[in-house]
Scaffold this motif. Sequence first.
Motif, PDB file in Angstrom:
ATOM      1  N   ALA A 162       0.829  -1.206   0.000  1.00 50.67           N
ATOM      2  CA  ALA A 162       0.000   0.000   0.000  1.00 50.67           C
ATOM      3  C   ALA A 162       0.859   1.250   0.000  1.00 50.67           C
ATOM      4  O   ALA A 162       0.566   2.223  -0.711  1.00 50.67           O
ATOM      5  N   ARG A 163       1.932   1.214   0.787  1.00 48.49           N
ATOM      6  CA  ARG A 163       2.825   2.372   0.856  1.00 48.49           C
ATOM      7  C   ARG A 163       3.461   2.655  -0.498  1.00 48.49           C
ATOM      8  O   ARG A 163       3.669   3.811  -0.879  1.00 48.49           O
ATOM      9  N   ASP A 164       3.775   1.598  -1.261  1.00 52.24           N
ATOM     10  CA  ASP A 164       4.448   1.764  -2.550  1.00 52.24           C
ATOM     11  C   ASP A 164       3.494   2.167  -3.667  1.00 52.24           C
ATOM     12  O   ASP A 164       3.909   2.837  -4.621  1.00 52.24           O
ATOM     13  N   ILE A 165       2.222   1.759  -3.574  1.00 53.40           N
ATOM     14  CA  ILE A 165       1.306   1.890  -4.708  1.00 53.40           C
ATOM     15  C   ILE A 165       0.360   3.083  -4.580  1.00 53.40           C
ATOM     16  O   ILE A 165       0.023   3.719  -5.589  1.00 53.40           O
ATOM     17  N   PHE A 166      -0.082   3.405  -3.352  1.00 54.21           N
ATOM     18  CA  PHE A 166      -1.092   4.449  -3.162  1.00 54.21           C
ATOM     19  C   PHE A 166      -0.470   5.708  -2.560  1.00 54.21           C
ATOM     20  O   PHE A 166       0.393   5.622  -1.688  1.00 54.21           O
ATOM     21  N   PRO A 167      -0.941   6.885  -2.971  1.00 55.61           N
ATOM     22  CA  PRO A 167      -0.439   8.125  -2.374  1.00 55.61           C
ATOM     23  C   PRO A 167      -0.709   8.237  -0.878  1.00 55.61           C
ATOM     24  O   PRO A 167       0.064   8.836  -0.140  1.00 55.61           O
ATOM     25  N   SER A 194       6.105   3.311  12.702  1.00 53.89           N
ATOM     26  CA  SER A 194       7.404   3.168  12.039  1.00 53.89           C
ATOM     27  C   SER A 194       7.284   2.775  10.568  1.00 53.89           C
ATOM     28  O   SER A 194       8.246   2.905   9.817  1.00 53.89           O
ATOM     29  N   TYR A 195       6.110   2.306  10.141  1.00 56.46           N
ATOM     30  CA  TYR A 195       5.945   1.880   8.755  1.00 56.46           C
ATOM     31  C   TYR A 195       5.542   3.031   7.843  1.00 56.46           C
ATOM     32  O   TYR A 195       4.948   2.817   6.784  1.00 56.46           O
ATOM     33  N   ALA A 196       5.899   4.245   8.245  1.00 56.44           N
ATOM     34  CA  ALA A 196       5.645   5.441   7.439  1.00 56.44           C
ATOM     35  C   ALA A 196       4.164   5.628   7.160  1.00 56.44           C
ATOM     36  O   ALA A 196       3.775   6.144   6.112  1.00 56.44           O
ATOM     37  N   VAL A 197       3.339   5.179   8.088  1.00 56.40           N
ATOM     38  CA  VAL A 197       1.900   5.366   7.961  1.00 56.40           C
ATOM     39  C   VAL A 197       1.564   6.822   8.264  1.00 56.40           C
ATOM     40  O   VAL A 197       2.206   7.455   9.105  1.00 56.40           O
ATOM     41  N   ASP A 198       0.583   7.398   7.553  1.00 54.90           N
ATOM     42  CA  ASP A 198       0.222   8.795   7.823  1.00 54.90           C
ATOM     43  C   ASP A 198      -1.139   8.929   8.497  1.00 54.90           C
ATOM     44  O   ASP A 198      -1.546  10.026   8.848  1.00 54.90           O
TER      45      ASP A 198
END
Length: 393
Positions: A162-167, A194-198
Motif C-alpha cells: 500500500a505504501r508503494d502503490i497508493f499516495p 514506524s511503517y511510514a503510515v500517515d
Amino acid sequence: MVEPTALILPDTGEPGFGIYVHWPFCAAKCPYCDFNSHVRHQPVDQARFAAAFLTEMKWLRAISGPRTVTSVFVGGGTPSLMDPATIETILNGIARHWHVPQGIEITMEANPSSVEAERFRGYRSAGVNRVSLGVQALNDKDLKFLGRLHNVEDALKAVGLARDIFPRMSFDLIYARPGQTIAAWQAELKQAISYAVDHLSLYQLTIEEGTPFYGLYKAGKLLTLDDDQAADLYEATQDFTCEQGMPAYEVSNHARPGAESRHNLTYWRYGDYAGIGPGAHGRLTRGRQKLATVMERHPERWVELVERQGHGIIEEEHLENDAQADELLLMGLRLREGVDLARWQTLSGRSPDPVREQNLLDYGYLERLGNSRLRCTPAGMLILDAVVADLAC
C-alpha cells in the motif's frame, strides 16, 4: 471516467459531499463485528451487484441534484474481494452521475488476507488513491483471538504494498484487548507508526450485542478490561500518538497534519453523502430538510429491490432543523476542531443553555475556541455521549 492521480486535494474545512459505496461480503465473519457483512461460499455475481450500484446511483442522483463530489469511500465488508474491474465500473458510474474533480480522495478498504500486488495496482489504475487496511493487531496471538484470517507477516506485506502503490494509506488497530497492558500497546503503536503510515484508526474493543464475542461475554468466557483500564489505555493512546506527530483529530482517528480522512470529515462536519449499496445510510439536503436514507441490509434482497424499483431504500426520514442540529452536535463534538456554533444556532434556533454550558466548561469537559467554535477537551472525550446529551437539552 475517474483518472488516477498522485495528488490529493487539500482539506478546505468545508463539510463537502461524499459518496459511500458498501460492498457487504467477507471471506469470514469476525467475532467482534456487528457491521453489515456476509459470508458467501459461492462466488458473488459481481456484474449483477455492479449493475445494481449503478442503478441506485441514478436514483440518488435524482434526489441530490448536481453536486461536486469531495470524497468517495468504498467500504464493507471486504471491498478488496472485488475485481479491479468492478471497482472501476463503480467509480466510473459515480463520475457519470456527479462531478468528480481530479485529486479528490478515493478510499477503498482492504484486508491483508485478500491483498495481492496485481490487484492493488488494478485498484490504483481504476482511480483509488487511498487504501484503509484492516490490520487490527500486530501480534499473531491477538489476530487469532480477533478471528482475523491474516497473520503479522501478511499485514506487513500489505502495508508495504500500500505504501508503494497508493499516495495515501491508513490502517486500523483494535486496543483494550483482554490482558493488554499500556506498555505493550505503546510498543505496538510505535511499530505501526514506524511503517511510514500517515493515518491510524485506533478503536477500543467493544462487545456488541448479536456478535459471537457477546455470547462468550454473557457466558463469562470472555473477560474484558474494566472501564478504568480502558480509560487509561485511551489516555495513553492520545499522549503517545501526539508525541509521535500523529495527534487525534477525532475520537478514534489520528493523522499527520494534512493526512486526515476527507471522507470521514464529511460525516463529522455533517456534510451530505449518498449511501449506496446494502445497508448503506445517507444524508441528502433537500431545501431546509435533510433526507435520511437507509438501504436494505440483506445483499440479495437489496439487489432484487434495486432491480424491481430502482433503489434499495427501506427507510426515509425527513429531518427538520432541530433533528439536524442534534446530529450536527453529536458528530461535530467528536472532532478536535469542534462544532461551528453559528451553524448549530441557525439549525436549532437557539444558543446553548448558558448554565449547562458553563457547568461543562467549569468541569473541564468543554472549551470555547473564540466565539465561533465549541469543542470537547480530552477529559470530555472520555464521556462524550454524556456531554452531548447535556448540551443538547
